[in-house]
Design an enzyme around this catalytic site. Structure first.
Site, PDB file in Angstrom:
ATOM      1  N   LYS A  34      28.007  33.256  35.755  1.00  0.00           N
ATOM      2  CA  LYS A  34      28.194  34.539  35.067  1.00  0.00           C
ATOM      3  C   LYS A  34      29.643  34.652  34.649  1.00  0.00           C
ATOM      4  O   LYS A  34      30.432  35.392  35.253  1.00  0.00           O
ATOM      5  CB  LYS A  34      27.875  35.693  36.020  1.00  0.00           C
ATOM      6  CG  LYS A  34      26.420  35.894  36.306  1.00  0.00           C
ATOM      7  CD  LYS A  34      26.242  37.193  37.080  1.00  0.00           C
ATOM      8  CE  LYS A  34      24.858  37.275  37.679  1.00  0.00           C
ATOM      9  NZ  LYS A  34      24.799  38.255  38.764  1.00  0.00           N
ATOM     10  N   ARG A  43      51.606  43.970  46.333  1.00  0.00           N
ATOM     11  CA  ARG A  43      52.682  44.397  45.422  1.00  0.00           C
ATOM     12  C   ARG A  43      53.094  45.833  45.669  1.00  0.00           C
ATOM     13  O   ARG A  43      54.224  46.208  45.413  1.00  0.00           O
ATOM     14  CB  ARG A  43      52.220  44.269  43.959  1.00  0.00           C
ATOM     15  CG  ARG A  43      52.148  42.850  43.451  1.00  0.00           C
ATOM     16  CD  ARG A  43      51.377  42.794  42.169  1.00  0.00           C
ATOM     17  NE  ARG A  43      50.024  43.287  42.376  1.00  0.00           N
ATOM     18  CZ  ARG A  43      49.019  43.156  41.537  1.00  0.00           C
ATOM     19  NH1 ARG A  43      49.230  42.569  40.382  1.00  0.00           N
ATOM     20  NH2 ARG A  43      47.830  43.610  41.815  1.00  0.00           N
TER      21      ARG A  43
END
Ligand code: PNS
Length: 162
Positions: A41, A94
């Protein structure tokens, strides 16, 4: 012997990801960079196999302190860790936004299989670098070379038609 996995979409792998790989490689005995996604997919800029190839290319010139391999997986992460005798998941953080996204996964992965997650705080040079923003910049013809390992920058520019 600590065998760890660093999972992600890596579409594409950025310099921020590479920095986490290099740093983690100094703390574990073996590390697998795991490209997640279903090869049947395809979605995103690159199919899973191409992301894997590009990650391998980027790692060729990286500063690695332990054996690092690249693999792909389309199922549950904990099924991969159990099947491959992996005791630690490595992730980069982050910001608090990453933390909010990551901590439920870390808790559920631990509940499902006992595997722990170790977080590396992203180096400030890469704190704003994400695969999605890099793709967006490239799509509009911007230069993404400063955010990506050289072989990946070339592939992204070509795929994005910039
Ligand atoms: O790079 P990404 O898209 O932020 O990576 C997220 C990823 C692939 C690490 C996460 O979605 C994942 O672990 N996928 C595998 C499927 C799975 O185990 N999901 C449940 C986690 S509790």
């Amino acid at each position: 012997m600590v065998k760890a996995v660093f999972p992600g979409s890596f579409d594409p792998l950025t310099l921020g990801h590479l920095d986490v790989v290099e740093r983690a490689s100094a703390h574990v005995d073996e590390l697998v960079v795991l490209v997640t996604g279903n090869p049947n997919k395809p979605s995103g800029l690159f199919p899973v196999e191409r992301r894997e190839e590009l990650a391998k290319e980027a790692l060729r010139t990286a500063d690695l302190r332990c054996p690092v391999t690249v693999d792909h997986w389309g199922g549950l992460l904990v099924d991969y860790t159990s099947a491959n005798d992996i005791g630690l998941i490595v992730k980069g953080l982050r910001s608090s936004l990453d933390y909010e996204y990551e901590w439920p996964m870390a808790q559920l992965n631990r509940r499902l299989s006992g595997v722990d997650t170790a977080f590396y705080v992203t180096d400030e040079r890469y704190a704003k670098v994400s695969s999605s923003l890099v793709k967006e910049i490239a799509r509009f013809g911007g230069d993404v070379a400063e955010f990506l390992p050289a072989p990946i920058a070339a592939a992204v520019a070509e795929a994005a038609g910039s």
